[in-house]
Design an enzyme around this catalytic site. Structure first.
Site, PDB file in Angstrom:
ATOM      1  N   GLN A 117       0.815  -1.209   0.000  1.00  0.00           N
ATOM      2  CA  GLN A 117       0.000   0.000   0.000  1.00  0.00           C
ATOM      3  C   GLN A 117       0.855   1.268   0.000  1.00  0.00           C
ATOM      4  OE1 GLN A 117      -3.989  -0.336   1.936  1.00  0.00           O
ATOM      5  NE2 GLN A 117      -2.966   0.930   3.462  1.00  0.00           N
ATOM      6  N   HIS A 148       4.844 -11.448  -8.102  1.00  0.00           N
ATOM      7  CA  HIS A 148       5.021 -12.292  -6.914  1.00  0.00           C
ATOM      8  C   HIS A 148       6.296 -13.130  -6.958  1.00  0.00           C
ATOM      9  CE1 HIS A 148       3.754 -13.756  -3.121  1.00  0.00           C
ATOM     10  NE2 HIS A 148       3.281 -14.924  -3.496  1.00  0.00           N
ATOM     11  N   SER A 307       0.891 -24.025  -7.525  1.00  0.00           N
ATOM     12  CA  SER A 307       2.338 -24.159  -7.409  1.00  0.00           C
ATOM     13  C   SER A 307       2.951 -24.556  -8.746  1.00  0.00           C
ATOM     14  CB  SER A 307       2.680 -25.222  -6.363  1.00  0.00           C
ATOM     15  OG  SER A 307       4.052 -25.557  -6.426  1.00  0.00           O
TER      16      SER A 307
END
Length: 715
Positions: A117, A148, A307
């Site tokens: 944020q 990510h 995964s």
């Protein structure tokens, strides 16, 4: 009589002139008093643009966000020993701007572990303070989404939970990320041109595997029967071109964790998605140092329980395609699918560009469908088990699937004791964590860490953010739901259904979930998955009805968009920039033996190599944290002629066939190892160059240096 008439005409002319002057003055006065607040309206570059005709403003930009490459903890695996020690590939911010002549949206995919944020707030602040960019872009129409990767430096959140394993807030990394995102957006803006957008969709199998099938199987049978796979295999791609046919960029959304490179690795890397972007951009001749070039983003979707490692075993630390099979396969499958969809794209996007954005306090959000409110955040017991297939805890306090009902003193006294011990200890300091309403709100979840209540400072700042952004972007027939969590397969499917259902009749046919967008609040599972308290369920912070709450708010934003209604800003997150602390020491000084200079070689390459060999050189250098070399490079592999003159730079520190490794020697010596894998090289003579900065122990001054090896031959 004629003379008198002439005088009258002269008076009339004077009166008319006076009236004209008065009218002009009044108009000027009215204009000066008019509200001139900047609006996102057409400018000179918007001429001829019409979303309804499928003609948009399109622009792309890319910028370096690599950050400190030595001795800073990495973000993702939460392993304190995993600290940066060099570069495999540089990290990038990839920005795309699309406008329809009335409104614009910005989508940015970053090679970071999360999107915090604090970063979004600072980027929005920089955009609004820019005299040109501030006219068009703010937090409402800018979406920042992280891929990510777990191989990038951390410490760029303003919340304790996400900085604790990094030893605090790392300002130099935060600044690099913010500045890089801003610069990528600025470049995309400067590159705007009228163009068209094509969309193509497909499915990609065997490129991600369900890591919590016991939780997925708890979703309703009739819902599971709608899909062929227990992972979301959908692959959605946008192709941006100018009206003259120039290729501007590509964005795709596909759900898989970038965790093929494991927690033993300490080299900065974009993992499978960053690698796929590099391969696509290499094909298109992308120049990473140019202000205008082709940009390819492999953005993240609903990969919370997907995964890349299941068939290959635990992720190794290797960054090499030859020794890391999972990295090779998952990268190449995404890349090849993107190439096929890009080359086969034939459907043009048409329709308006629009956006809606709001903030919601997830501690008290009323969920109408459930007739209840969400909960102040908490992490469950099974959070401690770690993520199966990707980063299981070596010594878990609790196994996966621990629920309040499953804890039994007679069958598992250890688990029962720990489940009561930790809340009891925390309750001594923070009594609210034992509040019955708080505990009951989380239902099946045994609370391990009460992140929404537990504060480690005098200002009662919780460990994780509680006010979350909700945002939708519309690009013609595509709707993008920007979700600030890691979204599981079925949760993502439900989100997409919600926005598509709400947008019926608007021309929207496609939906994607942009995961880890605009903020970060761990995972989000379905209600049924939450009941099983898998890793994702235990990390669903705002309680069992979090997904229903977000679905409600996404529907609300879509309804407002469809009706052309505004969404009022009721609440905003706090600015915590003044509350940050850093417990990681910086570079004190650099040193070297008295008989060498910075940039001298410790180990020279051999005189000759065969193609396919790995070339290695070691230099005396400075600490890599002295200067991140943004938009530059720490190394160059240079082809030279017989006289030693440069012919071409064939690789830099962002090319995956190179490795830059830093190692401390003694107290303040730094040795820099550069490796070059030559499988794709050509015959000839080469040298290796190293560029860096050293910090004086006497003055504290940071100065540049460079070094070069002797020539060597590749045959």
């Amino acid at each position: 009589m004629k003379k008198s008439s002439g005088n009258l005409s002269h008076k009339k002319r004077k009166l008319v002139i006076a009236l004209i002057i008065l009218t002009a003055a009044m108009s000027a006065t009215c204009y000066e008093n008019e509200d001139v607040t900047p609006r996102m309206t057409q400018n000179s570059s918007d001429g001829g643009v019409s979303g309804e005709d499928g003609i948009y403003l399109v622009g792309s930009g890319i910028y370096d966000i690599t950050g400190p490459a030595a001795e800073v903890g990495m973000m993702g695996f939460a392993v304190m020993e995993q600290k940066t020690s060099g570069i495999h590939m540089r990290l990038r911010s990839r920005a795309f701007i699309i406008g329809d002549g009335n409104k614009r949206v910005v989508f940015v995919s970053t090679d970071t572990g999360m999107m915090f944020q604090a970063v979004k707030m600072k980027v929005a602040e920089k955009l609004q303070s820019d005299p040109e960019l501030g006219k068009y872009y703010d937090e409402s129409n800018v979406c920042l989404s992280a891929i990510h990767t777990h191989s990038g430096p951390g410490g760029y959140s303003h919340y304790f939970m996400y900085n604790v394993t990094i030893l605090g807030f790392i300002e130099d990394n935060f600044n690099v990320i913010v500045e890089g995102i801003y610069e990528s957006i600025k470049r995309a803006h400067n590159n705007l041109q009228p163009g068209k957008i094509l969309i193509n969709t497909g499915t990609l199998d065997n490129c991600g595997w369900q890591r919590s099938d016991f939780a997925y199987q708890n979703n309703p049978q009739n819902e599971r029967d709608l899909y062929k796979s227990n992972t979301d295999t959908s692959f959605t791609l946008l192709k941006l071109v100018t009206l003259e046919g120039e290729e501007v960029g590509m964005i795709n959304w596909f759900a898989v964790h970038p965790t093929n490179i494991g927690p033993e690795n300490t080299l900065i890397s974009g993992d499978n998605k960053g690698y796929a972007s590099y391969l696509f951009e290499r094909d298109k001749g992308t120049d990473y140092q140019a202000e205008r070039t082709f940009v390819a983003a492999f953005a993240q979707a609903n990969a919370g329980d997907i995964s890349p490692n299941v068939p290959y075993g635990p992720a190794p630390d290797s960054i090499d395609f030859k020794t890391n099979t999972g990295l090779h396969e998952v990268t190449m499958r995404q890349y090849e699918k993107a190439v096929a969809l890009y080359n086969g794209a034939a459907e043009y996007v048409k329709g308006s560009v629009d956006f809606r954005h709001e903030y919601k306090d997830m501690r008290t959000l009323f969920v109408e469908e459930k007739n209840c409110v969400t909960c102040a955040a908490a992490m469950g017991a099974s959070f401690a088990s770690g993520s199966p297939s990707d980063n299981p805890s070596p010594a878990p306090l609790f196994p996966p699937g621990v629920t309040r009902d499953s804890i039994d003193w007679t069958e598992d006294a250890k688990t029962a004791f720990l489940a009561e011990f930790f809340p009891a200890v925390l309750g001594i300091i923070w009594p609210d964590t034992l509040d019955e309403a708080y505990v009951e709100c989380h239902e099946e979840k045994p609370i391990l860490i009460p992140t929404g209540i537990m504060a480690l400072n005098l200002k009662n700042i919780p460990m994780t953010p509680q006010i979350m952004p909700v945002q939708v972007l519309k690009v013609g027939s595509l709707i993008i739901a920007a979700q600030p969590t890691e979204v599981t397969t079925m949760a993502g499917r439900r989100l997409k259904f919600s926005v598509l259902d709400e947008m019926k009749g608007s021309g929207v046919k496609y939906a994607v979930v942009a995961g880890l967008a605009n903020s970060y609040a761990s995972y989000m599972a379905t209600r049924e998955e939450y009941a099983m308290q898998s890793y994702a369920g235990a990390c669903t912070q705002f309680g069992p009805n979090e997904l229903a709450a977000f679905q409600q708010e996404f529907r609300r934003l879509c309804a407002a968009m469809k009706k052309g209604e505004k969404v009022e800003k009721v609440i905003t997150p706090p600015d915590l920039s003044g509350e940050q602390h850093n417990f990681l020491p910086g570079v004190v000084f650099d040193d070297k033996p008295v008989d060498v200079e910075y940039g001298d070689t410790v180990v020279e390459p051999a005189a000759e190599y065969n193609i396919g060999d790995t070339v290695e050189a070691v230099f005396w250098g400075g600490h890599l944290r002295n200067n991140p070399m943004i938009q530059k490079t720490f190394l160059e592999i240079v082809k030279v002629d017989e006289q030693g003159n440069d012919l071409a730079v064939v690789a830099r520190d962002w090319n995956p066939e190179t490795e830059l490794r830093w190692k401390r020697d003694g107290i303040a010596y730094s040795k820099i190892t550069i490796r070059w894998r030559t499988e794709n090289a050509s015959r000839g003579m080469y040298v290796i160059r190293h560029y860096g900065y050293e910090k004086s122990g006497w003055t504290g001054r940071i100065s540049p240096y460079e070094g070069e090896t002797k020539p060597f031959t590749l045959q």
